[in-house]
Design an enzyme around this catalytic site. Structure first.
Site, PDB file in Angstrom:
ATOM      1  NE  ARG A 126      36.118  43.441  46.340  1.00 26.16           N
ATOM      2  CZ  ARG A 126      35.797  42.939  47.529  1.00 26.16           C
ATOM      3  NH1 ARG A 126      35.364  43.755  48.501  1.00 26.16           N
ATOM      4  NH2 ARG A 126      35.866  41.649  47.753  1.00 26.16           N
TER       5      ARG A 126
ATOM      6  NE  ARG B 125      34.978  51.979  50.912  1.00 26.43           N
ATOM      7  CZ  ARG B 125      34.131  50.971  51.155  1.00 26.43           C
ATOM      8  NH1 ARG B 125      33.748  50.177  50.170  1.00 26.43           N
ATOM      9  NH2 ARG B 125      33.662  50.774  52.367  1.00 26.43           N
TER      10      ARG B 125
ATOM     11  CD  GLU C 235      33.064  43.450  55.691  1.00 23.78           C
ATOM     12  OE1 GLU C 235      32.078  44.215  55.646  1.00 23.78           O
ATOM     13  OE2 GLU C 235      33.367  42.663  54.784  1.00 23.78           O
TER      14      GLU C 235
ATOM     15  CB  SER D  68      32.853  39.215  55.263  1.00 29.14           C
ATOM     16  OG  SER D  68      31.484  38.981  55.059  1.00 29.14           O
TER      17      SER D  68
ATOM     18  NE  ARG E 238      38.550  47.504  54.211  1.00 33.17           N
ATOM     19  CZ  ARG E 238      37.231  47.681  54.066  1.00 33.17           C
ATOM     20  NH1 ARG E 238      36.390  46.980  54.820  1.00 33.17           N
ATOM     21  NH2 ARG E 238      36.764  48.523  53.176  1.00 33.17           N
TER      22      ARG E 238
END
Length: 418
Positions: free
Chosen positions: A256, A271, A343, A346, A383
């Site tokens: 990402r 992140r 988070e 998801s 994460r």
RNA sequence: GGAGGCGUCGCCUAGUCCGGUCUAUGGCGCCGCACUGCUAAUGCGGUUUGGGUCUCAAGCCCAUCGGGAGUUCAAAUCUCCCCGCCUCCGCCA
């Protein structure tokens, strides 16, 4: 893409969805107009083509004397058809653009509004209390010799990290645990390509609003996936499926660009540009989608519980759903160093929206129809490691290892600073 | 990377050289009907997908021979580009 039949029958429902998303209801009317325009253009072109076909047959049948005149007629018609086809193609392209501009219709019960308007459905486990000054995962991980962001930056740049020692093993432990649990829950394990063609990226909707997020290899016309949802969704693209439900657990690295997140979560490995993930992906009959969504959520909750992490489940608000999802539940774990929820997983119910775009269908009562697709995080490694280290830290700098992970970590009950 | 071959409506297959009679052949499978204690066999019919028209359905129309573009009044068939698969050579974990 939404169902155009639904749009024609009940445009107000789609407008309502748009309002709930804090998105433009006029996009719905633009789509209606484009649909109308395309149909009239197609009808016109079809009729002209039918005329031209018979004119063409007349050429063949014509006598020598008649032939030149008949040929002229046919030529004139051919020119008209060409023009009408161009109009039709333009109308088609306009429809597609308008179609892509309308996100999935949100399901009943989804909270309206933007990012802040989520609803907390439940909390599992208490927010942990520490009788010492908590450290963040980077300090803990560095002391354990598990995380090396400095060298990550040296070698690859900011937002890259090396996982070393126990960190590396922890990553493999999580992946193995997640895969094992997924297989037990009936998912087929898959190692998915992390590089995909433009069609796959496009078909899953990641080249729309999120195009900036995606790494592109320009020399090869390939994209690096940000999640194995992309290859898993594209896996059955263009197919007619007979044995539903299909459930996959795909492992891949995820890439990402994190464009537009400058300054956010810059410390540590919360992140990063590259991490690994086990992703769940289900293809089910449309009427089974809601139940499957609960199933995926159930898996995620069970997995976080195995890791002995306190978390809460939120019903994500319409405006924060992303274009494909009709409903989304996030599981947020407690991040002690920042006193906030983060988070970790998801799960989205994309109903038939994504499948329509990818051409994934099954034979239902009314013939072929798009299936429903759903995706959910089994485990996103970096994460999760960050949260594990923080939640399970102790005053002496050691870290408690949840029992389920011990078999993968040489039986260790705790990780000690070096 | 080099050379060659191939891709037809679920599967197999005819057709492609030489454009129109392809509204795509035949077989298998599948579905329906008939016959039949049951099954099988046999016979007849049907069986790509998408779109348009239509209140629904039927019907009719258009497109669809790996994808796209082109030539032509007319393309499965001719030309170009792309994709995929196979064989051989080279390289390689």
């Amino acid at each position: 893409m939404i169902d155009l039949r639904l749009l024609r029958d009940d445009p107000e429902r789609v407008r309502g969805s748009q309002r709930a998303r804090v998105d433009d209801p006029a996009a719905v009317d633009r789509l209606l107009e484009a649909d109308e325009a395309r149909r009239s253009a197609v009808t016109r072109a079809d009729n002209l083509r039918a005329e031209q076909k018979s004119a063409s047959l007349a050429v063949k049948a014509a006598s020598k004397q008649d032939r030149p005149a008949v040929l002229e007629t046919a030529k004139a018609l051919a020119a008209q058809v060409k023009a009408a086809e161009a109009d039709s193609a333009a109308a088609d392209a306009a429809l597609r653009a308008a179609h892509l501009a309308v996100p999935n219709v949100v399901l009943d019960g989804v909270p309206a509004g933007g990012e802040q308007d989520f609803v907390v459905l439940e909390q599992v486990g208490a927010v942990p209390a520490y009788d010492f000054a908590v450290k963040d995962h980077l300090d803990i991980g560095t002391a354990l010799g598990a995380i090396d962001t400095e060298r990550g930056a040296k070698v690859s740049g900011s937002r890259f990290a090396f996982l070393t020692g126990w960190g590396a093993l922890l990553e493999l432990a999580l992946v193995n645990l997640a895969m094992g649990a997924a297989v037990e829950a009936g998912f087929t394990p898959v190692i998915a390509p992390a590089l995909v063609r433009p069609e796959a990226m496009e078909g899953t909707g990641f080249l729309g609003a999120h195009a900036d997020e995606v790494y592109k290899l320009a020399n090869d016309d390939l994209y690096l996936v940000g999640t194995s949802e992309v290859p898993l969704a594209a896996f059955h693209s263009g197919e007619v499926l007979t044995d539903l439900p299909l459930r996959y657990a795909g492992f891949s690295s995820c890439f990402r660009r994190e464009a537009g997140s400058h300054g956010k979560d810059t410390r540590g490995i919360i992140r990063v540009h590259q991490f690994d993930k086990v992703e769940l992906f289900s293809l089910v009959a449309p009427q089974d989608a809601a139940a499957e969504h609960q199933r995926l959520l159930g898996f995620e909750k069970a997995f976080l519980s195995l890791l002995e992490l306190p978390f809460r489940v939120i019903d994500v608000a319409a405006g924060d759903l992303g274009s494909s999802a009709a409903r989304k539940f996030d599981c947020e774990a407690w991040l002690p160093s920042q006193d906030r929820w983060l988070e970790l997983t998801s799960t989205s119910n994309c109903t038939d929206y994504q499948a329509r775009r990818l051409g994934i269908r099954s034979r239902g009562e009314h013939g072929l129809a798009p299936v429903a697709t759903l995706n959910g995080t089994a485990c996103a490694t970096f994460r999760t490691i960050a949260v594990l280290l923080e939640v399970h830290q102790r005053a002496d700098g050691s870290v408690h290892v949840p029992e389920v992970l011990r078999p993968y970590l040489a039986g260790r009950k705790e990780l000690l600073p070096q």
